[in-house]
Motif scaffolding. Structure first.
Motif, PDB file in Angstrom:
ATOM      1  N   ALA A 101      91.812   4.730  39.387  1.00  0.00           N
ATOM      2  CA  ALA A 101      92.806   3.761  39.848  1.00  0.00           C
ATOM      3  C   ALA A 101      92.307   2.329  39.715  1.00  0.00           C
ATOM      4  CB  ALA A 101      93.184   4.050  41.296  1.00  0.00           C
ATOM      5  N   ALA A 102      90.995   2.150  39.594  1.00  0.00           N
ATOM      6  CA  ALA A 102      90.434   0.803  39.492  1.00  0.00           C
ATOM      7  C   ALA A 102      89.141   0.858  38.695  1.00  0.00           C
ATOM      8  CB  ALA A 102      90.160   0.247  40.886  1.00  0.00           C
ATOM      9  N   LEU A 103      88.906  -0.188  37.919  1.00  0.00           N
ATOM     10  CA  LEU A 103      87.676  -0.320  37.146  1.00  0.00           C
ATOM     11  C   LEU A 103      87.099  -1.704  37.394  1.00  0.00           C
ATOM     12  CD1 LEU A 103      88.966   1.169  33.774  1.00  0.00           C
ATOM     13  CD2 LEU A 103      87.333   2.237  35.337  1.00  0.00           C
ATOM     14  N   PHE A 104      85.767  -1.772  37.536  1.00  0.00           N
ATOM     15  CA  PHE A 104      85.100  -3.034  37.818  1.00  0.00           C
ATOM     16  C   PHE A 104      83.758  -3.046  37.116  1.00  0.00           C
ATOM     17  CE2 PHE A 104      82.016  -5.381  40.449  1.00  0.00           C
ATOM     18  CZ  PHE A 104      82.602  -6.637  40.436  1.00  0.00           C
ATOM     19  N   GLU A 105      83.382  -4.200  36.560  1.00  0.00           N
ATOM     20  CA  GLU A 105      82.062  -4.359  35.962  1.00  0.00           C
ATOM     21  C   GLU A 105      81.248  -5.293  36.855  1.00  0.00           C
ATOM     22  OE1 GLU A 105      79.953  -5.690  31.774  1.00  0.00           O
ATOM     23  OE2 GLU A 105      81.965  -6.409  32.221  1.00  0.00           O
ATOM     24  N   ASP A 106      80.043  -4.866  37.229  1.00  0.00           N
ATOM     25  CA  ASP A 106      79.206  -5.723  38.072  1.00  0.00           C
ATOM     26  C   ASP A 106      78.333  -6.639  37.203  1.00  0.00           C
ATOM     27  OD1 ASP A 106      76.947  -4.241  37.261  1.00  0.00           O
ATOM     28  OD2 ASP A 106      76.916  -3.036  39.103  1.00  0.00           O
ATOM     29  N   SER A 107      77.528  -7.482  37.850  1.00  0.00           N
ATOM     30  CA  SER A 107      76.722  -8.471  37.134  1.00  0.00           C
ATOM     31  C   SER A 107      75.646  -7.834  36.251  1.00  0.00           C
ATOM     32  CB  SER A 107      76.077  -9.442  38.127  1.00  0.00           C
ATOM     33  OG  SER A 107      75.249  -8.736  39.028  1.00  0.00           O
ATOM     34  N   ALA A 108      75.294  -6.576  36.503  1.00  0.00           N
ATOM     35  CA  ALA A 108      74.313  -5.863  35.671  1.00  0.00           C
ATOM     36  C   ALA A 108      74.964  -5.210  34.459  1.00  0.00           C
ATOM     37  CB  ALA A 108      73.596  -4.805  36.507  1.00  0.00           C
TER      38      ALA A 108
END
Length: 124
Positions: A101-108
């Motif tokens: 339902a959701a996708l996120f990319e972190d700083s790494a």
């Protein structure tokens, strides 16, 4: 610009050509878009396109789009009731979100997948 739809696949608009291209599920092609509504999209910092679908038979899928071959490569598939997949009961202590339902990319540069649970894809 990428546009996920509820019933008509994934559309991309080429601004220079002023033209839409559409990607749909094809049951005879394992590298086509997975079935069901496109629930989440993420273009990561390295240019990869990640697509989350949740089909009518309660199957969640996370795919990565290969721009050179215009194919989809399934990274995660999770069916309702499957062991190890979070189910819509509040169970979040599993190895798979059970629904994309959701996708996120972190700083790494790692991808986080949210649904009925949370999955961390360490891509480093």
């Amino acid at each position: 610009m990428w546009l996920g739809t509820w019933n008509d696949g994934l559309n991309v608009f080429d601004q220079s050509a002023e033209h839409f291209s559409r990607y749909r599920h094809n049951a005879e092609d394992p590298y086509s878009l997975q079935p069901g509504p496109v629930r989440a999209l993420l273009e990561s910092s390295d240019g990869e396109l990640w697509v989350g679908t949740y089909s009518w038979d309660n199957t969640a899928d996370l795919s990565r789009f290969d721009r050179s071959t215009k194919t989809f490569n399934s990274v995660l598939t999770c069916r309702q009731g499957q062991t190890g997949c979070a189910q819509p009961t509040g169970d979040s202590d599993t190895s798979s979100p059970g629904m994309v339902a959701a996708l996120f990319e972190d700083s790494a540069g790692d991808i986080w997948v949210g649904g009925f649970g949370i999955l961390h894809l360490n891509l480093s």
